[in-house]
Design an enzyme around this catalytic site. Structure first.
Site: not given
Ligand code: GLA
Length: 378
Positions: A133, A206, A315, A343
């Site tokens: 991120h 997120h 995601q 996501e």
């Molecule tokens: C994203 C990642 C996860 C985790 C979250 C934050 O979704 O893919 O693996 O790191 O962020 O906790």
């Protein structure tokens, strides 16, 4: 005569009262602002977007965080369906990225490095060997954005200039993100960016959803359909191997609705690596433009979340790393799998995968993506 006048007066009072209430109700739709704290000497502002159906989205200029989404269930009962905190301070720090805008590069970049136009860039590592991120300091979830209510729409605009070299990325990048809540119960998220040097970009939202209401147990009985016949399998560091693998015959097949928890404990190498679902799905699309990414239904409340996007991937993350260490709204303890994220994004680690859709933004180009969260019931 007297009685007639009296009755007419009563009728007028009732009518005017009714009109005033109607006006009050319709004036409920719109954007409100409240002071939510201070950071770096600047006010943190919480914007509340309301529509005429009583749906509300609360978002702040710190991290562009969506702090609450209030929607009715099938009986009209309103609940807040996103995990988060009652105060701005609760989000500092925010290790699970609750509700935040993530970038400059959402998701992972392997070994915190990529090469662009012959030059190798090094990013801070914050996820084992990877950059997650966007890094550690000036990432989109942790900075103060310029903000203003939108004049012609029921929404708010956030703007941020990510400086050349911030967290290792090249170029001054001007990013605009708007949230608009319309009367079709859609939250429209519009992302735009320009840069003065070529740079990777991947931005996402997120929010962790629980359609029963945040803090109300886990999400394993939510039913989900994901519009994807392929996903990007990962290695032990959750970096895509480069393969686009068919979901057929695997626990990743959500082309027909299935409970999130139905196969999550199957013995499957990918589920073991992800500690559950934490994978990018390759959306089935017919050309560019908006396409349905996923639909989630929660049977006890009847709430439905539908996600559409212009992005190539999503995601699906089942909150596997929530471990009860975060106490959120109303003292609710967020345990493992108490929320799920969808996501919408470009594929993880794209700068190191020339065959994945391009994530390099060049000077003179405008990055533009739209994601819509639509709320309904059945
Ligand atoms: C994203 C990642 C996860 C985790 C979250 C934050 O979704 O893919 O693996 O790191 O962020 O906790």
């Amino acid at each position: 005569m007297m009685l007639r006048r009296f009755l007419i007066t009563i009728a007028l009072v009732v009518m005017i009262g009714g009109l005033l209430i109607a006006q009050q109700n319709s004036s409920k739709a719109g954007v409100e602002q409240e002071h939510f704290g201070a950071r770096d000497g600047r006010p943190v502002i919480l914007y509340t977007l309301k529509n005429s159906h009583g749906v509300e989205v609360h978002a702040m200029n710190y991290g562009g965080i969506i702090q609450a989404i209030r929607v009715p269930d099938r009986n009209g009962k309103i609940a807040d369906i996103v995990l988060g905190h009652d105060t701005y301070e609760g989000y500092v720090p925010n290790p699970p990225y609750l509700g935040a805008i993530v970038g400059r590069y959402a998701n992972r970049i392997a070994n915190g490095t990529f090469t662009l136009d012959g030059k190798t860039y090094t990013l801070p590592k914050n996820d084992g060997p990877n950059t997650l991120h966007g890094g550690v300091t000036k990432t989109f979830d942790k900075v103060m954005w310029e903000s203003q209510p939108l004049k012609d729409k029921n929404g708010v605009l956030f703007e941020y200039v990510s400086k050349d070299g911030d967290d290792g990325f090249p170029g001054n990048m001007h990013v605009k993100v708007s949230y608009v809540l319309n009367d079709s119960n859609e939250l429209v998220i519009d992302y735009q960016a320009t840069t003065d040097k070529a740079s990777p970009i991947n931005v996402s939202q997120h929010s962790y959803f629980n359609l029963k209401g945040e803090g109300n147990g886990d999400i394993l009985d939510h039913e989900i359909m994901i519009n994807a016949e392929r996903f990007t399998p990962v290695d032990k560091n959750l970096i895509p191997t480069g393969e686009l693998r068919s979901v057929k015959g695997t626990p990743f097949d959500f082309t027909k609705p299935a409970q999130m928890g139905a196969r999550i404990n199957d013995s499957d190498e990918q589920l073991t690596l992800g500690h559950g679902y934490d994978h990018n799905f390759v959306l089935d699309r017919k050309g560019a433009g908006m396409t349905l990414a996923a639909r989630v239904y929660e049977p006890s409340t009847g709430r439905i979340l539908e996600v559409s996007t212009t992005q190539p991937g999503v995601q699906f993350y089942t909150g596997n790393f929530l471990d009860g260490s975060v106490t959120g709204k109303d003292g609710h303890v967020y345990k493992r799998r108490y929320g799920f994220c969808l996501e919408t994004q470009h594929f993880p680690d794209s700068p190191n995968h020339p065959k994945f859709p391009n994530t390099i933004l060049k000077p003179g180009e405008t990055f533009h993506q739209i994601t819509v969260f639509k709320f309904s019931t059945k």
